[in-house]
Design a protein around this motif. Structure first.
Motif, mmCIF file in Angstrom:
data_model
loop_
_atom_site.group_PDB
_atom_site.id
_atom_site.type_symbol
_atom_site.label_atom_id
_atom_site.label_comp_id
_atom_site.label_asym_id
_atom_site.label_seq_id
_atom_site.Cartn_x
_atom_site.Cartn_y
_atom_site.Cartn_z
ATOM 1 N N TYR A 118 15.105 2.217 -33.838
ATOM 2 C CA TYR A 118 14.831 3.417 -33.045
ATOM 3 C C TYR A 118 13.846 4.279 -33.802
ATOM 4 O O TYR A 118 14.017 4.524 -35.001
ATOM 5 C CB TYR A 118 16.131 4.196 -32.751
ATOM 6 N N VAL A 119 12.796 4.718 -33.115
ATOM 7 C CA VAL A 119 11.751 5.527 -33.721
ATOM 8 C C VAL A 119 11.497 6.761 -32.855
ATOM 9 O O VAL A 119 11.770 6.758 -31.659
ATOM 10 C CB VAL A 119 10.435 4.743 -33.893
ATOM 11 N N VAL A 120 10.977 7.797 -33.506
ATOM 12 C CA VAL A 120 10.556 9.001 -32.784
ATOM 13 C C VAL A 120 9.097 9.282 -33.133
ATOM 14 O O VAL A 120 8.600 8.861 -34.173
ATOM 15 C CB VAL A 120 11.421 10.230 -33.125
ATOM 16 N N ALA A 121 8.441 10.003 -32.237
ATOM 17 C CA ALA A 121 7.072 10.462 -32.466
ATOM 18 C C ALA A 121 7.081 11.981 -32.379
ATOM 19 O O ALA A 121 7.685 12.552 -31.467
ATOM 20 C CB ALA A 121 6.132 9.878 -31.422
ATOM 21 N N GLU A 122 6.430 12.616 -33.346
ATOM 22 C CA GLU A 122 6.356 14.074 -33.373
ATOM 23 C C GLU A 122 4.905 14.518 -33.386
ATOM 24 O O GLU A 122 4.038 13.828 -33.941
ATOM 25 C CB GLU A 122 7.069 14.635 -34.600
ATOM 26 N N LEU A 123 4.652 15.662 -32.787
ATOM 27 C CA LEU A 123 3.338 16.292 -32.787
ATOM 28 C C LEU A 123 3.552 17.767 -33.098
ATOM 29 O O LEU A 123 4.297 18.443 -32.380
ATOM 30 C CB LEU A 123 2.651 16.120 -31.426
ATOM 31 N N ASP A 124 2.940 18.232 -34.167
ATOM 32 C CA ASP A 124 3.092 19.630 -34.594
ATOM 33 C C ASP A 124 4.554 20.035 -34.695
ATOM 34 O O ASP A 124 4.950 21.115 -34.277
ATOM 35 C CB ASP A 124 2.347 20.567 -33.630
ATOM 36 N N GLY A 125 5.379 19.120 -35.227
ATOM 37 C CA GLY A 125 6.787 19.410 -35.453
ATOM 38 C C GLY A 125 7.687 19.263 -34.241
ATOM 39 O O GLY A 125 8.892 19.467 -34.345
ATOM 40 N N ALA A 126 7.116 18.934 -33.082
ATOM 41 C CA ALA A 126 7.917 18.776 -31.869
ATOM 42 C C ALA A 126 8.028 17.296 -31.515
ATOM 43 O O ALA A 126 7.050 16.548 -31.603
ATOM 44 C CB ALA A 126 7.280 19.530 -30.711
ATOM 45 N N LEU A 127 9.209 16.884 -31.108
ATOM 46 C CA LEU A 127 9.422 15.504 -30.691
ATOM 47 C C LEU A 127 8.731 15.274 -29.344
ATOM 48 O O LEU A 127 8.958 16.017 -28.387
ATOM 49 C CB LEU A 127 10.916 15.214 -30.571
ATOM 50 N N VAL A 128 7.861 14.261 -29.286
ATOM 51 C CA VAL A 128 7.114 13.979 -28.057
ATOM 52 C C VAL A 128 7.332 12.551 -27.546
ATOM 53 O O VAL A 128 6.759 12.175 -26.521
ATOM 54 C CB VAL A 128 5.600 14.256 -28.219
#
Length: 154
Positions: A43-53
């Protein structure tokens, strides 16, 4: 994905899939199988500027992989994030020694179907009434992982 990601993941899950969102318990259960030597999940997450996207998950067992979920915030549609998440899952399917990877996608989600087709997934059948409520069919797709030809799965 770690335990502290579950809150933001659930926010995105409910925003994108309000009628058939996964529960908090489902994510906890999946993460329980994602660590250690006997791990069968990625399981992976992607973040942009500290927010999960975005986030994605894969289950693997017995030479077969299953894309459990891929979700991308609508603000990131068309940026290639979904492709990057899928690439990560498929790299781990190879590490898990999967010969084939399967997934289900809503028959009315042509955007996702096109992504999967670009990666080599092909339609192999339907699951009638898979998505509830609404009784929406799922298109089942399969990818044969390159370099792992196995006659017993063919």
């Amino acid at each position: 994905m770690r335990w502290w990601d579950i809150g933001p993941v659930l926010e995105l899950e409910y925003a994108l899939f309000p009628e058939d969102a996964w529960s908090e318990g489902m994510f906890w259960s999946e993460l329980a199988h994602a660590r250690g030597a006997g791990a069968t999940r990625r399981y992976v997450v992607a973040e942009l500027d500290g927010a999960l996207v975005g986030y994605a998950g894969l289950a693997a067992a017995g030479g077969l992989g299953d894309v459990q979920t891929i979700a991308v915030d609508k603000s990131q549609w068309g940026t290639g994030l979904g492709a990057r998440l899928l690439t990560d899952l498929l790299q781990h399917a190879t590490a898990f020694e999967c010969d084939e990877v399967f997934l289900e996608v809503r028959v009315d989600n042509t955007r996702a179907q096109k992504l999967y087709e670009r990666f080599g997934f092909v339609p192999i059948g339907f699951r009638r009434g898979y998505y509830q409520p609404g009784n929406i069919d799922a298109l089942v797709m399969r990818l044969t992982v390159q370099g792992t030809e196995n006659p017993s799965h063919g």
